[in-house]
Design a protein around this motif. Structure first.
Motif, PDB file in Angstrom:
ATOM      1  N   GLN A  15      24.845 -32.888  13.466  1.00  0.00           N
ATOM      2  CA  GLN A  15      24.812 -34.063  12.576  1.00  0.00           C
ATOM      3  C   GLN A  15      25.827 -33.873  11.596  1.00  0.00           C
ATOM      4  O   GLN A  15      26.349 -35.117  11.128  1.00  0.00           O
ATOM      5  CB  GLN A  15      23.517 -33.556  11.643  1.00  0.00           C
ATOM      6  N   LYS A  16      26.616 -32.614  11.681  1.00  0.00           N
ATOM      7  CA  LYS A  16      27.822 -32.683  10.456  1.00  0.00           C
ATOM      8  C   LYS A  16      29.113 -32.647  11.446  1.00  0.00           C
ATOM      9  O   LYS A  16      30.092 -32.517  10.740  1.00  0.00           O
ATOM     10  CB  LYS A  16      27.700 -31.129   9.817  1.00  0.00           C
ATOM     11  N   ALA A  17      29.230 -32.956  12.627  1.00  0.00           N
ATOM     12  CA  ALA A  17      30.272 -33.011  13.456  1.00  0.00           C
ATOM     13  C   ALA A  17      31.516 -33.977  12.756  1.00  0.00           C
ATOM     14  O   ALA A  17      32.435 -33.611  12.957  1.00  0.00           O
ATOM     15  CB  ALA A  17      29.969 -33.229  14.802  1.00  0.00           C
ATOM     16  N   VAL A  21      35.803 -33.519  11.221  1.00  0.00           N
ATOM     17  CA  VAL A  21      37.196 -33.780  12.141  1.00  0.00           C
ATOM     18  C   VAL A  21      38.392 -34.098  11.067  1.00  0.00           C
ATOM     19  O   VAL A  21      38.438 -34.671  10.163  1.00  0.00           O
ATOM     20  CB  VAL A  21      37.044 -35.480  12.575  1.00  0.00           C
ATOM     21  N   TRP A  22      39.427 -33.464  11.729  1.00  0.00           N
ATOM     22  CA  TRP A  22      40.588 -33.297  10.655  1.00  0.00           C
ATOM     23  C   TRP A  22      41.450 -34.247  11.283  1.00  0.00           C
ATOM     24  O   TRP A  22      41.719 -34.588  12.468  1.00  0.00           O
ATOM     25  CB  TRP A  22      41.307 -31.906  11.424  1.00  0.00           C
ATOM     26  N   ASP A  49      44.999 -43.527   3.765  1.00  0.00           N
ATOM     27  CA  ASP A  49      44.644 -43.980   2.563  1.00  0.00           C
ATOM     28  C   ASP A  49      43.058 -43.855   1.905  1.00  0.00           C
ATOM     29  O   ASP A  49      42.782 -44.931   1.485  1.00  0.00           O
ATOM     30  CB  ASP A  49      45.301 -45.239   2.259  1.00  0.00           C
ATOM     31  N   ARG A  50      42.322 -43.006   2.490  1.00  0.00           N
ATOM     32  CA  ARG A  50      41.150 -42.951   2.238  1.00  0.00           C
ATOM     33  C   ARG A  50      40.709 -41.957   0.973  1.00  0.00           C
ATOM     34  O   ARG A  50      41.263 -40.828   0.921  1.00  0.00           O
ATOM     35  CB  ARG A  50      40.341 -42.474   3.487  1.00  0.00           C
ATOM     36  N   VAL A  68      39.592 -35.049   5.987  1.00  0.00           N
ATOM     37  CA  VAL A  68      38.672 -34.528   6.848  1.00  0.00           C
ATOM     38  C   VAL A  68      37.427 -35.135   6.937  1.00  0.00           C
ATOM     39  O   VAL A  68      37.161 -35.708   5.984  1.00  0.00           O
ATOM     40  CB  VAL A  68      38.502 -32.900   6.430  1.00  0.00           C
ATOM     41  N   GLY A  69      37.040 -35.479   7.936  1.00  0.00           N
ATOM     42  CA  GLY A  69      35.610 -36.287   8.118  1.00  0.00           C
ATOM     43  C   GLY A  69      36.092 -37.833   8.610  1.00  0.00           C
ATOM     44  O   GLY A  69      37.100 -38.472   8.157  1.00  0.00           O
ATOM     45  N   LEU A  70      35.163 -38.525   9.198  1.00  0.00           N
ATOM     46  CA  LEU A  70      35.429 -39.785   9.525  1.00  0.00           C
ATOM     47  C   LEU A  70      34.506 -40.811   8.836  1.00  0.00           C
ATOM     48  O   LEU A  70      33.380 -40.270   8.595  1.00  0.00           O
ATOM     49  CB  LEU A  70      35.158 -40.052  11.067  1.00  0.00           C
TER      50      LEU A  70
END
Length: 72
Positions: A15-17, A21-22, A49-50, A68-70
């Motif tokens: 769920q948190k994968a 993500v780096w 640029d997020r 980090v994170g998608l």
């Protein structure tokens, strides 16, 4: 389990994968997999640029970069 034989089980919570993500690490790994340059550029653009901000009640934080994170 009905034969009274010990059974091992592994449970994985994905769920948190996507939250962990780096971005730079992902790009390096995808590059090592030799994905096409066009697809790699698209993914880099998608992750670049997020920014995010936090809202708590009626207060809003300033924006900060996300590395980090998608996006989901």
């Amino acid at each position: 389990m009905t034969a009274d034989i010990p059974t091992a089980a592994i449970y994985v919570d994905y769920q948190k994968a996507y939250d962990k993500v780096w971005h730079k690490g992902l790009i390096v790994k995808l590059n090592r997999l030799n994905i096409s340059a066009g697809l790699l550029k698209l993914i880099i653009s998608w992750l670049s640029d997020r920014y995010a901000y936090v809202v708590f009640g009626s207060s809003r934080s300033g924006t900060f970069p996300i590395h980090v994170g998608l996006p989901q």
